[in-house]
Design a protein around this motif. Structure first.
Motif, PDB file in Angstrom:
ATOM      1  N   TRP A   2     -22.660 -29.900   6.919  1.00  0.00           N
ATOM      2  CA  TRP A   2     -23.118 -30.613   8.089  1.00  0.00           C
ATOM      3  C   TRP A   2     -23.921 -29.937   9.105  1.00  0.00           C
ATOM      4  O   TRP A   2     -23.218 -29.160   9.610  1.00  0.00           O
ATOM      5  N   ASN A   3     -25.228 -29.793   8.947  1.00  0.00           N
ATOM      6  CA  ASN A   3     -25.921 -29.043  10.063  1.00  0.00           C
ATOM      7  C   ASN A   3     -27.331 -29.860  10.400  1.00  0.00           C
ATOM      8  O   ASN A   3     -27.523 -31.057   9.816  1.00  0.00           O
ATOM      9  N   LYS A  28     -17.832 -25.750   6.140  1.00  0.00           N
ATOM     10  CA  LYS A  28     -18.092 -26.697   7.246  1.00  0.00           C
ATOM     11  C   LYS A  28     -19.288 -26.811   7.711  1.00  0.00           C
ATOM     12  O   LYS A  28     -19.919 -27.960   7.922  1.00  0.00           O
ATOM     13  N   SER A  29     -20.057 -25.677   8.224  1.00  0.00           N
ATOM     14  CA  SER A  29     -21.337 -25.465   8.581  1.00  0.00           C
ATOM     15  C   SER A  29     -22.317 -25.873   7.611  1.00  0.00           C
ATOM     16  O   SER A  29     -23.316 -26.537   7.994  1.00  0.00           O
ATOM     17  N   GLU A  42     -12.593 -26.311   8.615  1.00  0.00           N
ATOM     18  CA  GLU A  42     -13.180 -25.398   7.500  1.00  0.00           C
ATOM     19  C   GLU A  42     -12.128 -25.840   6.341  1.00  0.00           C
ATOM     20  O   GLU A  42     -12.714 -25.807   5.236  1.00  0.00           O
ATOM     21  N   SER A  88     -18.918 -20.245   5.884  1.00  0.00           N
ATOM     22  CA  SER A  88     -18.419 -21.592   6.373  1.00  0.00           C
ATOM     23  C   SER A  88     -19.081 -22.749   5.709  1.00  0.00           C
ATOM     24  O   SER A  88     -20.299 -23.069   5.649  1.00  0.00           O
ATOM     25  N   GLU A 110     -19.196 -34.330   7.270  1.00  0.00           N
ATOM     26  CA  GLU A 110     -18.774 -33.768   8.423  1.00  0.00           C
ATOM     27  C   GLU A 110     -17.406 -33.693   8.421  1.00  0.00           C
ATOM     28  O   GLU A 110     -16.624 -34.611   8.373  1.00  0.00           O
TER      29      GLU A 110
END
Length: 99
Positions: free
Chosen positions: A63-64, A59-60, A75, A57, A71
């Motif tokens: 931004w974590n 997406k993860s 996905e 991912s 952000e």
């Protein structure tokens, strides 16, 4: 899930919001890609591999709790950022050093 440490480190370092979106960071990334062949090849290979990996991912990763690049809502949007912003720079460097 496979780790993509070289690509992740590059994106997290050079595209982080903590750098204030400073254009000099992108220039520094380009210079490092131009100067270090094994780094350039590793980043390129891992970007492509990660985009083909359905379990990974972006997406993860983008931004974590540890890293803040951007952000994204989906996905697909996160992967589009890698495909349309990061990968073209890497490919331009590849073309430049190959010629």
């Amino acid at each position: 899930m496979r780790q993509y440490n070289i690509a992740l480190s590059a994106v997290e370092s050079f595209y982080s919001v903590e750098t204030g979106d400073w254009p000099g960071m992108i220039e520094l990334f380009q210079e490092r890609l131009e100067q270090v062949e094994v780094y350039r090849e590793g980043v390129r290979r891992e970007l492509y591999d990660s985009l083909r990996d359905p379990e990974f991912s972006w997406k993860s990763a983008l931004w974590n709790e540890d890293f803040h690049v951007e952000e994204f809502e989906t996905e697909g949007e996160a992967r589009a950022f890698i495909e349309n912003v990061v990968l073209p720079l890497v490919e331009r460097v590849f073309a430049k050093v190959q010629s």
